[in-house]
Motif scaffolding. Structure first.
Motif, mmCIF file in Angstrom:
data_model
loop_
_atom_site.group_PDB
_atom_site.id
_atom_site.type_symbol
_atom_site.label_atom_id
_atom_site.label_comp_id
_atom_site.label_asym_id
_atom_site.label_seq_id
_atom_site.Cartn_x
_atom_site.Cartn_y
_atom_site.Cartn_z
ATOM 1 N N UNK A 94 -26.618 14.928 -0.324
ATOM 2 C CA UNK A 94 -27.515 13.902 0.231
ATOM 3 C C UNK A 94 -28.956 14.170 -0.208
ATOM 4 N N UNK A 95 -29.340 15.446 -0.228
ATOM 5 C CA UNK A 95 -30.694 15.805 -0.681
ATOM 6 C C UNK A 95 -30.866 15.484 -2.158
ATOM 7 N N UNK A 96 -29.829 15.731 -2.936
ATOM 8 C CA UNK A 96 -29.903 15.416 -4.368
ATOM 9 C C UNK A 96 -30.087 13.915 -4.575
ATOM 10 N N UNK A 97 -29.384 13.103 -3.775
ATOM 11 C CA UNK A 97 -29.508 11.647 -3.905
ATOM 12 C C UNK A 97 -30.957 11.205 -3.667
ATOM 13 N N UNK A 98 -31.625 11.857 -2.718
ATOM 14 C CA UNK A 98 -33.047 11.529 -2.457
ATOM 15 C C UNK A 98 -33.929 12.009 -3.608
ATOM 16 N N UNK A 99 -33.614 13.200 -4.137
ATOM 17 C CA UNK A 99 -34.389 13.728 -5.276
ATOM 18 C C UNK A 99 -34.330 12.782 -6.471
ATOM 19 N N UNK A 100 -33.197 12.117 -6.641
ATOM 20 C CA UNK A 100 -33.030 11.205 -7.773
ATOM 21 C C UNK A 100 -33.569 9.809 -7.450
ATOM 22 N N UNK A 101 -33.293 9.348 -6.239
ATOM 23 C CA UNK A 101 -33.595 7.959 -5.894
ATOM 24 C C UNK A 101 -35.055 7.674 -5.611
ATOM 25 N N UNK A 102 -35.742 8.561 -4.884
ATOM 26 C CA UNK A 102 -37.138 8.281 -4.486
ATOM 27 C C UNK A 102 -38.057 8.170 -5.700
ATOM 28 N N UNK A 103 -38.029 9.122 -6.655
ATOM 29 C CA UNK A 103 -38.905 8.943 -7.833
ATOM 30 C C UNK A 103 -38.602 7.640 -8.590
ATOM 31 N N UNK A 104 -37.306 7.298 -8.727
ATOM 32 C CA UNK A 104 -36.945 6.080 -9.458
ATOM 33 C C UNK A 104 -37.532 4.833 -8.805
ATOM 34 N N UNK A 105 -37.632 4.817 -7.488
ATOM 35 C CA UNK A 105 -38.264 3.693 -6.770
ATOM 36 C C UNK A 105 -39.692 3.470 -7.242
ATOM 37 N N UNK A 106 -40.328 4.560 -7.707
ATOM 38 C CA UNK A 106 -41.726 4.489 -8.133
ATOM 39 C C UNK A 106 -41.858 4.540 -9.661
ATOM 40 N N UNK A 107 -40.723 4.259 -10.348
ATOM 41 C CA UNK A 107 -40.765 4.175 -11.804
ATOM 42 C C UNK A 107 -40.902 5.507 -12.505
ATOM 43 N N UNK A 108 -40.462 6.593 -11.840
ATOM 44 C CA UNK A 108 -40.543 7.938 -12.422
ATOM 45 C C UNK A 108 -39.125 8.494 -12.510
ATOM 46 N N UNK A 109 -38.841 9.259 -13.570
ATOM 47 C CA UNK A 109 -37.512 9.838 -13.745
ATOM 48 C C UNK A 109 -37.074 10.614 -12.507
ATOM 49 N N UNK A 110 -35.885 10.309 -12.040
ATOM 50 C CA UNK A 110 -35.315 11.029 -10.906
ATOM 51 C C UNK A 110 -34.166 11.887 -11.403
ATOM 52 N N UNK A 111 -34.338 13.204 -11.354
ATOM 53 C CA UNK A 111 -33.290 14.096 -11.876
ATOM 54 C C UNK A 111 -33.323 15.377 -11.058
ATOM 55 N N UNK A 112 -32.171 16.024 -10.930
ATOM 56 C CA UNK A 112 -32.087 17.113 -9.951
ATOM 57 C C UNK A 112 -32.908 18.353 -10.281
ATOM 58 N N UNK A 113 -33.170 18.633 -11.561
ATOM 59 C CA UNK A 113 -33.940 19.848 -11.858
ATOM 60 C C UNK A 113 -35.199 19.569 -12.679
ATOM 61 N N UNK A 114 -35.482 18.307 -12.966
ATOM 62 C CA UNK A 114 -36.653 17.953 -13.767
ATOM 63 C C UNK A 114 -37.540 17.006 -12.973
ATOM 64 N N UNK A 115 -38.856 17.061 -13.225
ATOM 65 C CA UNK A 115 -39.772 16.148 -12.563
ATOM 66 C C UNK A 115 -39.812 16.365 -11.063
ATOM 67 N N UNK A 116 -40.106 15.297 -10.280
ATOM 68 C CA UNK A 116 -40.232 15.439 -8.824
ATOM 69 C C UNK A 116 -38.974 15.998 -8.159
ATOM 70 N N UNK A 117 -37.794 15.619 -8.666
ATOM 71 C CA UNK A 117 -36.546 16.128 -8.097
ATOM 72 C C UNK A 117 -36.426 17.634 -8.245
ATOM 73 N N UNK A 118 -36.802 18.131 -9.426
ATOM 74 C CA UNK A 118 -36.767 19.573 -9.660
ATOM 75 C C UNK A 118 -37.751 20.308 -8.760
ATOM 76 N N UNK A 119 -38.928 19.700 -8.564
ATOM 77 C CA UNK A 119 -39.917 20.298 -7.669
ATOM 78 C C UNK A 119 -39.345 20.435 -6.259
ATOM 79 N N UNK A 120 -38.761 19.357 -5.748
ATOM 80 C CA UNK A 120 -38.283 19.397 -4.363
ATOM 81 C C UNK A 120 -37.050 20.269 -4.199
ATOM 82 N N UNK A 121 -36.244 20.363 -5.228
ATOM 83 C CA UNK A 121 -35.117 21.303 -5.149
ATOM 84 C C UNK A 121 -35.661 22.733 -5.038
#
Length: 444
Positions: A94-121
């Motif tokens: 569920x946390x991974x889904x948020x890591x991917x989905x929230x950045x994409x809502x703002x037009x930014x790559x959502x990925x589990x270990x890169x970009x904002x998703x990687x930061x939050x992981x």
């Protein structure tokens, strides 16, 4: 008197665990494991029971004398361990889904270990790994920590900088996947392939590629420019490369480089998947559900082949091969995450890097690779800066530091966008971020 090797796997309820068990069974004659403790948290209790049942059946079928223990008590499990492997996911899928989905809502790559998703992981994971290290210092101070938890490079660096555990190795299946990919591409045995790896986790390059000690780098670079022959992973779609770009770069890329050299294409692809209701987390969730249904079958006593679709292929090969080489003082060459110690001349001595190492009873010894090529050095330096600042944010819980980390990541377009995503993700993940005073920063 203690006999045999004690392995503790934290995150034992993971769908990857059968791969690990398979590996220990395969190597038993040279790696005499007497007990494996599979440890999880209360939220993972059901999955731990299912995976643990399969693990016991696998061991029974093999006839090797390994005792499998299931536990929700980490401290009890860690007592006198020889090797501690970590493969946990704070907040589950569920946390991974948020890591991917929230950045994409703002037009930014959502990925589990890169970009904002990687930061939050990293923000969720680093405090937990440091907690585990404190337990290890007390209960099994001589044990090796073998970390497979992502983001593996940042986790390894956090342990090196913020704990007293020095016997730590970070592990990723990307390098072994690249070796296997080259072997398949050239139709040769994997054992004949060697790659000089240097860089960071999910930002590693093959500086040279050999078959039987002879360089085949130019041939491999020509082949992987073709999208049909690209070496990739289950979770990253191959898109091919401009041949002239790869030839000029003159090193072998890893699958995660798609996010940096093809940011626009990858974002377009991920936005399309998101709009159609399917980030990678949802695909994995479905795969996991199917795997656990298989694992429940009391007649199943082998690792099911469907596990390879999960994206963690070769995990047991990488993890057990590493422990086997350390235990037997094999002195073979493997790529792992470890302290740089000057092996990559243009990265700090004490930083974690992903690099080819000689593996012995004393752990990994990085092989000197000199300076990274000018063409790749800048991107690696930028990611290392991001990692260092992200680790500081994870340890301190400081909002401004987290914003700085988000902004300097090359996948985030501006400080304003970084702030919007940061605030939304801090709120979404607040249950797993006790180090941040979320309420103070939300709705700003």
């Amino acid at each position: 008197m203690k006999t045999g090797i004690k392995i503790v796997t934290i995150g034992g309820g993971s769908s990857y665990t059968p791969e690990l068990i398979e590996g220990f069974i395969k190597y038993y004659d040279e790696l005499p494991v007497s007990e494996i403790w599979l440890v999880d948290v209360e939220a993972g209790k059901e999955k731990l029971g299912i995976v643990g049942g399969l693990a016991k059946r696998m061991v029974e079928k093999s006839g090797v004398p390994i005792d499998i223990h299931l536990s929700l008590d980490r401290r009890q499990a860690l007592q006198d361990a020889d090797y501690v492997t970590t493969q946990f996911r704070v907040g589950l899928l569920d946390a991974r889904a948020k890591d991917e989905g929230i950045p994409l809502k703002h037009g930014v790559l959502g990925q589990e270990t890169n970009g904002p998703g990687g930061l939050f992981k990293a923000l969720r994971t680093i405090p937990v790994i440091l907690d585990i290290c404190r337990d290890m210092e007390e209960l099994c101070p001589n044990a090796w920590l073998i970390n497979f938890t992502n983001p593996a490079g940042m986790v390894t660096e956090a342990v090196l900088r913020h704990s007293n555990i020095k016997k730590v190795v970070g592990l990723c299946n990307v390098p072994i996947g690249m070796e296997m990919g080259v072997a398949k591409l050239l139709d040769v045995e994997h054992s004949r392939v060697r790659i000089d790896f240097a860089g960071l986790n999910h930002m590693v390059y093959g500086l040279d590629v050999y078959v039987d000690g002879v360089s085949v780098k130019n041939k491999v670079i020509s082949l992987i420019a073709d999208s049909e022959k690209s070496i990739t992973m289950k979770n990253i779609e191959a898109m091919g490369w401009e041949p002239e770009f790869l030839q000029a770069l003159n090193v072998m890329t890893c699958p995660y480089h798609n996010y940096y050299y093809k940011s626009g294409d990858m974002l377009k692809k991920e936005l399309k998947n998101y709009e159609e209701g399917g980030t990678r987390a949802l695909v994995v969730k479905k795969l996991e559900d199917e795997l656990f249904e298989l694992y429940k079958d009391p007649n199943l006593s082998i690792k099911p082949p469907q596990l390879e679709k999960r994206g963690g292929a070769y995990y047991s090969d990488a993890a057990v091969r590493l422990i086997h080489s350390m235990y037997t003082d094999k002195k073979d060459i493997q790529a792992v995450n470890t302290m740089n110690r000057g092996a990559i001349a243009n990265l700090p001595f004490e930083s974690a890097v992903e690099i080819s190492c000689v593996i012995s009873k004393d752990g990994p010894k990085p092989i000197a690779m000199g300076e990274l090529p000018v063409a790749v050095n800048g991107l690696v330096q930028q990611i290392k800066s991001f990692e260092r600042v992200a680790i500081e944010a994870a340890v301190t819980g400081d909002y401004n530091t987290a914003l700085l980390a988000m902004t300097i990541n090359p996948l985030v377009p501006s400080d304003r966008v970084a702030k919007v995503i940061l605030d939304e993700m801090l709120e979404a993940h607040k249950e797993f971020l006790p180090q941040f005073n979320v309420h103070e920063y939300s709705n700003q």
